[in-house]
Every structure is written in C-alpha cells, then in structure tokens.
Design an enzyme around this catalytic site. Sequence first.
Site, PDB file in Angstrom:
ATOM      1  N   GLU A  38      -3.620   7.277  -4.389  1.00  0.00           N
ATOM      2  CA  GLU A  38      -3.746   6.959  -5.807  1.00  0.00           C
ATOM      3  C   GLU A  38      -5.205   7.108  -6.258  1.00  0.00           C
ATOM      4  OE1 GLU A  38      -2.111   2.972  -5.264  1.00  0.00           O
ATOM      5  OE2 GLU A  38      -4.087   2.112  -5.644  1.00  0.00           O
ATOM      6  N   HIS A  59      -1.112   0.241  -9.923  1.00  0.00           N
ATOM      7  CA  HIS A  59      -1.765  -0.730  -9.027  1.00  0.00           C
ATOM      8  C   HIS A  59      -2.330  -1.922  -9.816  1.00  0.00           C
ATOM      9  CE1 HIS A  59      -3.935  -1.082  -4.879  1.00  0.00           C
ATOM     10  NE2 HIS A  59      -3.692  -2.271  -5.397  1.00  0.00           N
ATOM     11  N   ARG A  64       0.859  -1.187   0.000  1.00  0.00           N
ATOM     12  CA  ARG A  64       0.000   0.000   0.000  1.00  0.00           C
ATOM     13  C   ARG A  64       0.892   1.231   0.000  1.00  0.00           C
ATOM     14  NH1 ARG A  64      -3.503  -2.683  -1.674  1.00  0.00           N
ATOM     15  NH2 ARG A  64      -5.559  -3.100  -0.817  1.00  0.00           N
TER      16      ARG A  64
HETATM   17  C1  DGY Z   1      -5.666  -6.081  -3.000  1.00  0.00           C
HETATM   18  O1  DGY Z   1      -6.280  -7.114  -3.249  1.00  0.00           O
HETATM   19  O2  DGY Z   1      -5.494  -5.658  -1.865  1.00  0.00           O
HETATM   20  C2  DGY Z   1      -5.153  -5.322  -4.179  1.00  0.00           C
HETATM   21  O3  DGY Z   1      -4.249  -4.361  -3.800  1.00  0.00           O
HETATM   22  C3  DGY Z   1      -6.295  -4.695  -4.945  1.00  0.00           C
HETATM   23  O4  DGY Z   1      -6.993  -3.850  -4.116  1.00  0.00           O
END
Ligand code: DGY
Length: 330
Positions: free
Chosen positions: A278, A296, A249
């Site tokens: 983001e 992402h 993250r």
């Molecule tokens: C997750 O599954 O946490 C990915 O980052 C997509 O949100």
Amino acid sequence: MALSHPQGRPQGRPRILVTRKLPDAVEARLQRDYDATLNPADSVFDGDRLVTESAGHDGILLCSTEKLPATVIEKLPAEVRIAATFSVGHDHIDLAASKARGLTVTNTPDVLTDATADIAFLLLLAAARRAYEGERTIREDRWGRWSPTTMLGVHVTGKRLAILGMGRIGRAVAQRARGFEMEIHYSNRSRLAPELEQGAIFHDDPEDLLTVADFLSINCPSTRETHHFLNAERIARMPDGAVVVNTARGNIVHDDSLISALKSGKLAAAGLDVFENEPAIHPGYRDLPNCFLLPHIGSATLETRHAMGFRALDNLDAFFAGKPPRDRLA
Ligand code: DGY
C-alpha cells in the site's frame, strides 16, 4: 522530566527526529519535552533520508510508513539510540538487527485496539451487506424501485466468525461479534485462558479454522510464517460464500488468490483496510464490486492517534529517564 540515561544522557533535551506530521497535541508535547525535528510538510522519508537526517539526533519517532531493515539500521548514526514507532505493528523494523546494533525499539500496543476492532466490524458488515454497491447506486442515481430480490447480501447474525490471531485486537473483534450472536472460533500461537477465551472455540491448526470460517477476520501480526497465509489452497478450505476481513497487514493475504476467489464467487465478499505494497495496491481490487476497501484507517480516530502519540512519548520519556520503556520490543 529527568534527563538521564545509563549510557550517558544527551546534554540538554534529547533530540528526536519525527518522520511524519503528528496530531497537534502530540507535537506540542514533543516540543515541550524534546528538541524535536518535526516534518510539517509530511514529506517522505526513505532509508537514505533516515540515515542522513537522523544525524545529531538521540532517537527517531517513526510510523509504519518508514522502513528500518537491517541495511538501514546498520548505517544509522551512532548517536541514535532509540526508535519509537507510532504503531502497534512492527514488521517495518528488523528487531534482530536492532538488538544487534543496540537500538532500543518501542511500539504503541493497547491504545488502538478498539478503533481497529470497530473498523474490522465496519468492514465485516459493509462487505457482507454490499455497502459499496448500495452507496454507489444512490450516488450515481441508479436506484429504481425497492425490490425483494436485489442487493441480497450475506446474513451476519448467528454465523461462525473465525479469528486468525486472538491478541488484543482479535479479542476486541470477538467481543463485538458476541453482540451479533456469532459463534466465535479462533487460532492463535497459544490457547487463551478461559477468562479471555469467553467460550470461543480454539483451533490448534489454522488450517482447521478455515473450514468453519463463514467470516474470517485476520488479526495476526505479519511475520515470515503468516506471509501470504491466505492463498488459493487455504481459500479452497473455506466454506463457499465466505467473507474475508483484513485489518492486520496486507501481506498476510495473497492478492491474486483473493481476487480470483472474489471473482469466481467462491468468496462472497471481502473488506480490506490493509494491502500489500500500500498505497500501490493490486489494481484487481479496484473493479471488484464485492470488495469494500478502506485506506488503512483502522486507528484513525483523533482520540486513538493522540493515545498512540502519547504512548510513544511515554516510551521515549522512560528511555531518556534511564527506565525500561513499557513497550520495549528490542
Ligand atoms: C499500526 O499501529 O500497526 C497501524 O496499522 C498503523 O500503522
């Protein structure tokens, strides 16, 4: 599918509000088994819209793009009893507030481990070997003669890889790194059993881990404790010329600190798939040639997105059958 629930099952098929456009196969199963309100336009759901449009639904199938803080959870209509997130990360949902409100929450672990570890390795190699600059040179038709002294990157094979967070994804990154003969170090809430550790060196204190991080792969969850973990003081502890990779993250990194370390040369490069706020990322990243940036897409393979959707549906199926969902968080 048996439709029953200890607290009284809905009449007919359970009604599910789906906040994002999901892969066709996932939506087909949703429509087969549920009275699903889909979002074909993939329009944005903020907290107010979630509260309003979840009225008349028994559950919500959301993604990490939709936030469920306490203020939204408290206002959800009483009939909403489950929030199944199409993600392994759950920092967008206040679990304590969910528990207090009696909202069941589930996520989708396991199924995105390999895809995310693959992207971590792509970032690691791309950042270390200057893939962005090389690609750009060709696309902009600036490739001169082959040269012994240009585009020199950071050697990967045999270096020390520090993994912050040795859960499923961290361990899958380690597995890939063994193919590159990297020396694997890690820090985790608790030390792993030897069969999971597979020779990786445990650092009880993450501050110590940083001192051996020729490469740092961030694979821990976003929590109050990890918020802005990688700040200027901690970057200073890392070896000069280190490479940072983040597939967890964005808010685990303090952007100004990382950007200034990439500018000064303290860090050689970074590979980032996730960003604080983001898609409104810190603009300082855009101009940095030593930063390899992805939007992402850690879990973005069709197989993985199917598996995430089916896992979220398995959790909903269990819940509405009166069974404990496999991936219950709250
Ligand atoms: C997750 O599954 O946490 C990915 O980052 C997509 O949100």
